[in-house]
Structure formats: C-alpha cells, structure tokens
Motif scaffolding. Structure first.
Motif, PDB file in Angstrom:
ATOM      1  N   LEU A 242       6.795  -2.586  -9.528  1.00 26.76           N
ATOM      2  CA  LEU A 242       5.486  -1.731  -9.470  1.00 26.76           C
ATOM      3  C   LEU A 242       4.280  -2.772  -9.939  1.00 26.76           C
ATOM      4  CD1 LEU A 242       4.288   0.915  -8.723  1.00 26.76           C
ATOM      5  CD2 LEU A 242       4.648   1.362 -11.085  1.00 26.76           C
TER       6      LEU A 242
ATOM      7  N   TYR B   1      -7.002   4.184  -3.613  1.00 24.93           N
ATOM      8  CA  TYR B   1      -6.056   5.060  -2.725  1.00 24.93           C
ATOM      9  C   TYR B   1      -6.393   6.269  -2.183  1.00 24.93           C
ATOM     10  CZ  TYR B   1      -2.791   0.986  -3.610  1.00 24.93           C
ATOM     11  OH  TYR B   1      -2.291  -0.094  -3.509  1.00 24.93           O
TER      12      TYR B   1
ATOM     13  N   VAL C 101       8.513   6.340 -12.212  1.00 24.99           N
ATOM     14  CA  VAL C 101       8.389   7.137 -11.038  1.00 24.99           C
ATOM     15  C   VAL C 101       9.909   7.532 -10.685  1.00 24.99           C
ATOM     16  CG1 VAL C 101       7.585   7.248  -8.733  1.00 24.99           C
ATOM     17  CG2 VAL C 101       6.636   5.671 -10.155  1.00 24.99           C
TER      18      VAL C 101
ATOM     19  N   ALA D  42       1.348   5.107 -12.724  1.00 23.90           N
ATOM     20  CA  ALA D  42       0.556   4.335 -11.571  1.00 23.90           C
ATOM     21  C   ALA D  42      -0.495   3.801 -12.650  1.00 23.90           C
ATOM     22  CB  ALA D  42       0.472   5.176 -10.526  1.00 23.90           C
TER      23      ALA D  42
ATOM     24  N   LEU E 179       4.208  -6.215  -7.582  1.00 24.80           N
ATOM     25  CA  LEU E 179       4.176  -6.169  -6.074  1.00 24.80           C
ATOM     26  C   LEU E 179       3.226  -6.748  -5.248  1.00 24.80           C
ATOM     27  CD1 LEU E 179       6.216  -4.544  -4.261  1.00 24.80           C
ATOM     28  CD2 LEU E 179       4.562  -2.647  -4.091  1.00 24.80           C
TER      29      LEU E 179
ATOM     30  N   ILE F  79      -6.235  -1.409 -15.964  1.00 28.82           N
ATOM     31  CA  ILE F  79      -6.001  -2.466 -14.874  1.00 28.82           C
ATOM     32  C   ILE F  79      -6.732  -3.676 -15.765  1.00 28.82           C
ATOM     33  CG2 ILE F  79      -7.390  -3.543 -12.886  1.00 28.82           C
ATOM     34  CD1 ILE F  79      -7.733  -0.546 -12.103  1.00 28.82           C
TER      35      ILE F  79
ATOM     36  N   ARG G 246       0.261  -8.183   3.310  1.00 31.84           N
ATOM     37  CA  ARG G 246       0.383  -6.876   2.772  1.00 31.84           C
ATOM     38  C   ARG G 246       2.049  -6.392   3.012  1.00 31.84           C
ATOM     39  NH1 ARG G 246      -4.512  -4.887   0.632  1.00 31.84           N
ATOM     40  NH2 ARG G 246      -3.006  -4.552  -1.103  1.00 31.84           N
TER      41      ARG G 246
ATOM     42  N   ILE H  34       0.849  -1.128   0.133  1.00 33.38           N
ATOM     43  CA  ILE H  34       0.196  -0.005   0.073  1.00 33.38           C
ATOM     44  C   ILE H  34       0.811   1.294   0.167  1.00 33.38           C
ATOM     45  CG2 ILE H  34      -1.773   1.379   1.304  1.00 33.38           C
ATOM     46  CD1 ILE H  34      -2.535  -1.413   2.467  1.00 33.38           C
TER      47      ILE H  34
ATOM     48  N   GLU I  42      11.930  -0.214  -6.809  1.00 34.73           N
ATOM     49  CA  GLU I  42      10.508  -0.007  -6.949  1.00 34.73           C
ATOM     50  C   GLU I  42       9.808   0.135  -8.124  1.00 34.73           C
ATOM     51  OE1 GLU I  42       9.251   3.073  -3.793  1.00 34.73           O
ATOM     52  OE2 GLU I  42      10.904   2.089  -2.222  1.00 34.73           O
TER      53      GLU I  42
ATOM     54  N   ARG J 249      12.019   7.483  -7.376  1.00 34.95           N
ATOM     55  CA  ARG J 249      11.982   6.386  -6.388  1.00 34.95           C
ATOM     56  C   ARG J 249      13.025   5.172  -7.165  1.00 34.95           C
ATOM     57  NH1 ARG J 249      10.033   7.350  -1.848  1.00 34.95           N
ATOM     58  NH2 ARG J 249       9.801   5.270  -1.557  1.00 34.95           N
TER      59      ARG J 249
ATOM     60  N   ASN K 259       2.860   1.934  -3.370  1.00 33.54           N
ATOM     61  CA  ASN K 259       1.686   2.310  -4.390  1.00 33.54           C
ATOM     62  C   ASN K 259       1.409   4.023  -4.047  1.00 33.54           C
ATOM     63  OD1 ASN K 259       2.216  -0.286  -5.452  1.00 33.54           O
ATOM     64  ND2 ASN K 259       0.093  -0.909  -4.695  1.00 33.54           N
TER      65      ASN K 259
ATOM     66  N   TYR L  80       3.578   5.864  -2.862  1.00 31.08           N
ATOM     67  CA  TYR L  80       4.519   6.918  -3.455  1.00 31.08           C
ATOM     68  C   TYR L  80       4.619   6.757  -4.874  1.00 31.08           C
ATOM     69  CZ  TYR L  80       7.226   7.294   1.091  1.00 31.08           C
ATOM     70  OH  TYR L  80       7.455   7.809   2.380  1.00 31.08           O
ATOM     71  N   ALA L  81       4.398   5.733  -5.518  1.00 31.28           N
ATOM     72  CA  ALA L  81       4.191   5.582  -6.933  1.00 31.28           C
ATOM     73  C   ALA L  81       3.120   6.456  -7.565  1.00 31.28           C
ATOM     74  CB  ALA L  81       4.076   4.209  -7.479  1.00 31.28           C
TER      75      ALA L  81
ATOM     76  N   LEU M   7      -2.660   0.342 -11.159  1.00 30.45           N
ATOM     77  CA  LEU M   7      -2.985   0.497  -9.965  1.00 30.45           C
ATOM     78  C   LEU M   7      -4.439   1.391  -9.871  1.00 30.45           C
ATOM     79  CD1 LEU M   7       0.096   2.002  -8.346  1.00 30.45           C
ATOM     80  CD2 LEU M   7      -0.574  -0.255  -8.264  1.00 30.45           C
ATOM     81  N   ARG M   8      -5.128   0.981  -8.886  1.00 34.11           N
ATOM     82  CA  ARG M   8      -6.435   1.410  -8.819  1.00 34.11           C
ATOM     83  C   ARG M   8      -6.645   2.764  -7.796  1.00 34.11           C
ATOM     84  NH1 ARG M   8     -10.614  -2.192 -10.016  1.00 34.11           N
ATOM     85  NH2 ARG M   8      -9.737  -4.171 -10.301  1.00 34.11           N
TER      86      ARG M   8
END
Lengths: 350, 531
Positions: free
Chosen positions: B374, A238, B363, A228, B377, B343, B384, A214, B370, B366, A217, A219-220, A233-234
C-alpha cells in the motif's frame, strides 16, 4: 470418519500449525469459484436462468436483432453504471447521474446547433459534466455533506438548470450530423457503436481499477479510509477525481442520448436512470460501504437488468411492473449484501 | 438453580453491619474470549457497608470482572452469589433488577436532552404515551435531593453542557434512582474529576457505605484507595492474587502483587551501541499530550509505558501526522519536520502500526499483497501500471522475512490470525524503509508463538538501525524489549527508566503513583500518609 490419511497433498510441506496452508489445496470447483467470484457466478447463473425462461416463452428473444436491441438498450445505463462503480468503491454515491446526463445531452445539442460542430458540442458537454462532478465533490469533501444528501440536492438542481436552459423542451436536431449518426447507428466490425462505447469505457475503467495504482488506492480508501489516510494517501484527490470522472462519464451518456434521440433531451431518457444505475451496481456486488465490487460484476448486472426489461417487454408485461421489478431488484441486491456481511438487525443499518 | 427471585423484599438497608457475611460472593469466575482467557478463577467478596478496592495492571481483568457483574458478559464458569442466592445474569437488565449497579468511566449521555431525561432514559414516567416534562424534572430533583447533590447539578441542564463530573453524576443518578441497590461498582471514577469533585464523590461513597451498600471501587490511584477503601483485592493475569484489609497492607505490597507476571517469550537480543539521534521530539503539545520531549537513536528501542488513557496512543498519532500539533517540534535526523498530515509523516520516514489493527491499519477485504504494498505502490509502477512481478517479489520477500503464515499472498487479510495480520502491517512499513517505526500495542490479540516472532522482528529492526518506538500495556514486554522506558501519565512524560534499572515494580509505580503528581493531573487528593 474413515477418510484415509492420504487426503492432504504429499507436496504440502507446511508445518502442522500452519492452518491456512490447507487452503492452498483447493478443488477445481472452488478454485473456479474463487477466480470468477461467487457474486459474478451467481449473476451468470441468474442470467442463464432468466434467458432460458424468457426464450422458452418467445423464441425471438434469442434472435440477433433482439440481442442488438438489448445491447443498445443498456448501453447508456451501462456507461453510467461503470462510473457509479468507481464512486461506490470509494464508499460514495452519486444520485445526480441522470440529471448530469440530461444536462450534457442538452448542452451537446445546443452547442452543436449554434456552432455547427458536433465535436465541439460534445467537448463542451464533457467539460460541463466534469464541472458538475467537481461541484458534487466540493460539496461533499469541503462542505462535509453526506454523499447521498449532496447528490440528491444536485440531482434536483442540475435538472433545474437543464430545464432552465432548454425551456423544458428538446433542443436542436442532430439527426443530420454524421458524427452523431455514427454514434447512434454506426457499426464497427459488426458491433453497434453504442454498445462499443459502453464496452470501451468499461474496459478502460476496469484497467484503471485492476492494473494501476489509482485503482488499488480506490479499493484501499473504500475498504478502510483510516488505514488509507495513515498510509499517506491523498483521499480528497481521489474523491474529487472520482466524481469528476463520473461527471465526464455521465456527459458521454448524455451525448449518446442525444445521438439516439436526434436532439438534446432535458428529461426524457435520463430521468429515473439513477435508480437503474444504482440497482445495477449494487446487484453487481458493489458494497454500499465501499471497497468491494468490480466492473465485471457491474457489467453482468447491467446485462441482467437489460435482459429483464427486454423480456418483460416482449412478453407484453405492463410497463408499470417493470418499475416494481426494478425497485424489488435493488432491495434484494442490498439485502443479500447485508446478509453476507452478517450485520445484526438492530436499528438503522450503517 | 433457584427459581423465582423476589428482589422487592430485599432491601439493602437490612445488611447494615460491616462484619456480616458478604453481600456478593463471586467464586471461580472464568471468562474466555475465543482462545484468550481474560479471567481464570477469580474470587471476590464484598460485604455490606464496606468499600472494596480492586486493583491490577492494565489487562489484569478488572473491566472484565465488572462486565460479568453487570451482566454484560456471561462468565464461562464460576458462580455469583448475591445476598445468599446463586444468581446468573443473562443481561444487564437482570443484574440491575437484582440490585447491582456499575458506574462506568465514560458514561453514555445524550447531548441534546436534559439531565432529567438522561436520568430516566428508557423509563420516563408517562401516562398512556404522554410524557409529563414537569413530572420527569420533579422526580429527578427528588433523586438529586435524596442523594445530596442539590448544589452540583440541575435536572434541566442539557447533556452537552455537563462537565465530566456532572456526566458521571448523571450515571450515578441513573443507577440509584430506584432504591433497591445492593452492590454498586465504580470503574475508575476519578479519572476526569477535579480535586474537590473527588472529595464530593468520596463523601457520597462514604454515605453509601454508611447506608449499608456494598461498594466496589476500581482504581489505579494509591492515595484514593488508601483514603476510601476498607479492603483491597488485587488481580493479575485474570487471577485473584491478593486480598487484604487496608490496615494490614501498604503500597509496596500492593504493587508487588500487581506485577510479577510470568515471562514466556525470550526477549534476548543484542543491544547494539545506539547510533545518531534519529527522532527528536521537543516540547510537543497537542490536544491530548503536553510538553513531550524525548529522542530515539538509530538502533534503539524506546518503549512507552503508562496506564490506558495516559496519552501514549495520542502521542503516536501526533508523530504519524494524524493530530494537530499545537506547539513543539519533531525532527528526523536533525531536520525539523512539519507534520501537517500523515502524508508528511510518511515522507519524513515515520511509520505507525496503530493499536487498532483492523479499523486503522488493514484493508480487511483486500489481499495480503495489496495491504503490504500500500505505501510503496507508487514506486512500483510504470506509467501508473503496477509492475506485478516487482510487487509480488517484494511482498514475497517481506512475508518470508516476517514469517507471515498464509496460503498465498492473494489471500484476504481478514482470514489471517491476529499475529499474521500484525506482521502484514509491519511488513507494509518495512517495505517503505522507515527511519522511525512506531508500534502501538504490537502484540495485542496475538498468540504466544507470533508474539515471540514479533519480539524477534523488533530486535532485528533495531539492529538494522531503525529507531523503534514501542507502546505496550504489558510491563514485561516493555522491560524485555526496550533500551529505555518512558513512562507517561496524564498526557505527559513523568519519568524515564534505563534498561538496567527497569523492574516491573518501578515502572508501574511511576505510572500509577500520585507522589510525583503534576499540576495538570486533576485527580490529586490532598491526603498524605501512604508512602
């Protein structure tokens, strides 16, 4: 230049075109800076300098009771700043945090008074906080309203709600309740509970941001929201989650406020907190554009602000100067940030 | 260096004879952007009262030479001689003052103000600080009348209500509102114009020519060039390679000069037997592309060629779930997939390494680690919590495999070179084990060594059975890499070239030729004669 040829490490077997390979050979000092971070290091240095300056004027500054005063003084600010850090990492902002805290403070006291259960009062306050955060998020995500505008609006609206339900005056009396008293005056292992709550929340959010997907993501998304999105990513999830977390954290701050003052406070103690919170987070190194910052930086900045406020108080400086100092700090923090980004001074900043 | 210039004395009307010495002489123009050399020793002459067409492949340096002419970029070396005097322009303002105008493809128009205010932006006539709306409109009308566009545009129309042609017209009005213009350059002016608008533009250019203005006309469209140009100059790889009177040359000679870039990297790979169809696109239509049908088999590399703006990047975005699909289907391994968002595309096994690496893929603040982990992950976590050992192992594997050169995986990606950044993006998708990998301009801004690495990687991915789609502006790259080449123009696929038949010449001809023009391609000018 007479540096001997022995300067690159003999263990370095990277090919000569590998320019970045040279960076793996760092001096201890630069490794240390890299580990702690230049931002955190400058905060620590500032903290030491400030403490030395104040302590040299008034030796009482370093006394344990004064340390406790500082700690308890920053606990509520600190809790809110931790939540705001998450929001700002995503590239958002929440100006309504003080109003949310005030709302939760009044709700927790009123529900406690009518139900007789402190825990129930707190639970309702937390639910109210979560809903307030959700409303912020829905306005921002689905209304497509800029976060500053959206939360500026709810900053006013939530304050209005509190004043409406409380008639603008303090509500209930929680000073006689064990749970509220424990929060305000209790100690665990010699540490005041107020400070402990701040540290625990900071540690939990730190863990989330650093060790879980979490956090990664967040940070991303803050760092590059197109990347992202294309990575699947959703993002909405977030953003909504972060604002709800902020609402819950603001509610906890409101509960602490109730505990400290012994009653539900619609405005006193929470009004103006948003400025301090945003100052702390910006000072802690959170980029206003998102994607950059840390809880450690925020905590250090909160302590720095607490020490500054306390110092000005014990040195007997007119309290209006504190507001000026606060505003100045925020501007300086952001100016430094923007200088580091190296943006050109043309027109309005982005 | 000459000192003072007196532009007011230099009326373009003085140079009214076509055979006079050049109004503008650019000599040995070189321009480097960091390590990348965009232009090396370009010579360009334009005479008064002629139209010079400047042609070249994508990336040949056409835009750069215009930007140097307009003062937006300073040349690294070389000289610009305008009307007999050596000039250096340190800003667009100076170039403009010297009588140079460049009309760009997509003019900047303010949507909420009138044509008149758009035309006079920055120099609105005023008295003290008060602006007279009447006066601005009247002056604009005067410019419109003088240039002969009275029927095409009104000074009071709002910017947001203008058609693409009218927007271009505003840019022309801006450029010509003061009359000391010696050289005017058009950068692909017809790309968004309809047929009769093109005719109107050409009539206007003819008037400019007749009035003794030197015109530079940058375009890909053979037919237009045949109609409007007096001479042609071809750029390739930032160099002048060909110049001729239009009457002394023909289309095939021009195309031959546009292609033929030096081959540097080796494209050798085993073209294994292609497997099952992995990606099948049928009659896909979005806002930007229409009726796209193609398939890619496992182990195949299919490349999309075409001019900038042909719709290739937009197609890639649609396949990555980032554009609204209006009609048509996308199937993966025989199964129709509804791609409502990225997605869905990630789930379906489609990975996109977009053209804009820094703004759309990485990104930047970062770490390499990372950035690579991405998209996988969530599969590397327990309750988690990211399992750091697992993550580091995976990242290290892909860094090694793709030869990402970095001090450590914790280094910020912004410290990496373009080539290594691209490898990080590819590694991210490989970690996801995609069925389809789309690489949009995979070697843009990448140095030669890393380019060879990326070519090798593309070959390996195909050999592993991934269906690879490559979009590239570099013809040589497209031909070297692809099993099949699909050529796009105006948002549609206009041709397919098999590996065995592919030459730079036939691919480029498909991409630019008007002879296969489709009804939707609006720039078709009814003029026969060139082959």
């Amino acid at each position: 230049m007479t540096i001997s040829t022995g300067s690159p490490s003999p263990t370095q077997i990277a090919p000569p075109e590998d320019k970045s390979g040279a960076k793996s050979e760092l001096s201890f000092a630069s490794k240390f800076v890299a580990r702690v971070g230049a931002q955190n290091l400058s905060l620590i240095v500032a903290l030491i300098v400030l403490a030395a300056a104040i302590g040299s004027q008034n030796a009482n500054f370093f006394s344990l009771p004064n340390m406790q005063v500082i700690g308890e003084g920053v606990a509520i600010l600190g809790v809110l700043a931790v939540g705001q850090t998450v929001i700002m990492l995503l590239g958002g902002l929440d100006i309504s945090v003080g109003s949310q805290a005030g709302l939760a403070s009044v709700v927790s006291a009123m529900v406690f008074t009518s139900s007789g259960s402190a825990i129930f009062g707190m639970a309702v306050a937390i639910v109210v906080g979560a809903v307030a955060g959700l409303v912020n998020a829905l306005i921002i995500v689905y209304g497509r309203v800029n976060a500053v505008i959206a939360t500026l609006a709810t900053f006013a609206a939530y304050r209005g709600v509190v004043n409406l339900v409380s008639n603008g005056s303090a509500q209930g009396y929680t000073g006689g309740d064990d749970v509220f008293t424990f929060l305000s005056l209790g100690k665990v292992a010699g540490i005041p509970v107020l400070i402990l709550v701040f540290l625990v929340i900071a540690a939990l959010v730190y863990t989330m941001l650093t060790f879980t997907d979490i956090g990664r993501n967040i940070y991303a998304i803050g760092g590059n929201k197109v990347a992202a999105r294309l990575s699947g990513l959703r993002i909405n999830k977030y953003v909504i989650g972060a604002y709800m977390l902020m609402g819950v954290i603001a509610a906890i701050a409101g509960i602490l406020l109730t505990a400290r003052t012994g009653s539900g406070q619609p405005t006193s103690g929470s009004q103006g907190l948003e400025l301090q919170v945003i100052t702390a987070v910006a000072l802690g190194g959170c980029a206003l554009q998102g994607g950059k910052g840390s809880i450690i930086g925020t905590v250090l900045a909160v302590i720095l602000l607490g020490v500054l406020t306390n110092g000005l108080q014990i040195l007997g400086v007119n309290s209006f100067w504190q507001d000026i100092a606060q505003g100045t700090m925020l501007v300086i923090a952001v100016v430094i940030q923007q200088r580091r980004r190296g943006t050109r001074a043309v027109g309005l900043p982005d | 260096m000459n000192s003072t210039q007196h532009r007011d004395a230099e009326q373009p009307e003085q140079n009214s004879h076509g055979d006079a010495s050049p109004v503008l002489q650019m000599r040995g123009i070189t321009k480097s952007f960091g390590p990348i050399r965009a232009l090396s020793g370009v010579d360009l002459d334009v005479r008064a009262g002629e139209v010079l067409a400047v042609m070249g492949e994508n990336g040949a340096g056409k835009s750069t030479i215009l930007k140097i002419l307009s003062g937006e970029h300073a040349p690294s070396s070389g000289s610009i001689n305008l009307e007999g005097e050596d000039r250096t322009f340190s800003s667009p303002f100076e170039a403009k003052a010297a009588g140079i105008r460049v009309i760009y493809q997509e003019p900047e128009i303010l949507d909420d103000v009138s044509v008149a205010e758009n035309v006079f932006i920055g120099s609105i006539p005023r008295h003290a600080r008060f602006v007279s709306r009447h006066e601005v409109i009247a002056e604009t009308q005067a410019v419109i009348d003088r240039l002969g566009f009275s029927s095409a545009i009104s000074p009071t129309t709002l910017g947001s209500n203008l058609s693409p042609a009218q927007r271009q017209l505003v840019e022309i009005l801006r450029a010509l509102k003061d009359d000391s213009v010696a050289v005017i350059a058009f950068d692909e002016p017809t790309s968004s114009l309809s047929e009769h608008e093109v005719e109107a533009l050409f009539a206007f250019i003819a008037r400019l020519r007749a009035s003794g203005t030197a015109v530079i006309y940058v375009s890909h469209r053979m037919k237009e060039i045949a109609e409007i140009a007096d001479r042609v100059a071809v750029l390739r790889d930032g160099q002048s390679v060909f110049a001729s009177l239009m009457s002394d040359t023909d289309e095939s000679e021009m195309v031959r000069n546009m292609v033929g870039r030096d081959v540097f990297g080796a494209f050798d790979r085993d073209h294994t037997e292609a497997g099952e169809v992995v990606l099948e696109v049928k009659e896909l239509t979005t806002a930007d592309v229409s009726n796209i049908s193609f398939h890619v088999r496992a182990g195949e590399v299919v490349a999309f060629s075409g001019l900038v703006g042909a719709g290739r990047t937009e197609l890639a975005k649609a396949l990555a779930g980032d554009a609204e699909i209006l009609s048509g289907t996308i199937s993966i391994a025989g199964e129709v997939k509804k791609l409502r968002s990225p997605i869905d595309a990630v789930r379906a096994g489609i990975g996109l390494a977009p053209e804009e690496r820094k703004t759309e893929a990485l990104v930047m603040t970062r770490s390499i680690k990372e950035n690579i982990s991405l998209v996988v992950l969530n599969s590397l976590t327990r309750a988690r919590f990211v399992r750091r050992g697992l993550e580091s192992g995976l990242v290290a594997d892909y860094m090694k495999r793709l030869r990402v050169r970095a001090g450590s995986m914790d280094q910020e990606v912004k410290t990496l070179s373009g080539g290594n950044q691209q490898k990080v993006v590819v590694a991210r998708w490989l970690a996801r084990k995609p069925k389809v990998l789309i690489l949009d301009e995979p070697t843009r801004g990448v140095d030669v060594g890393a380019k060879a690495d990326i070519y090798r990687i593309i070959g390996e991915l195909a050999a592993e059975g991934i269906a690879v789609v490559v979009i590239s502006n570099e013809l040589i790259e497209v031909i070297g890499l692809a099993d099949r080449i699909l050529v796009m123009r105006g948002g549609e696929i206009v041709g397919e070239v098999a590996r065995a038949d592919a030459t730079e010449q036939n691919v480029l001809t498909l991409a630019i030729s008007d002879s296969l023009d489709l009804p939707t391609n609006s720039g078709n000018v009814a003029l026969e004669g060139t082959s």
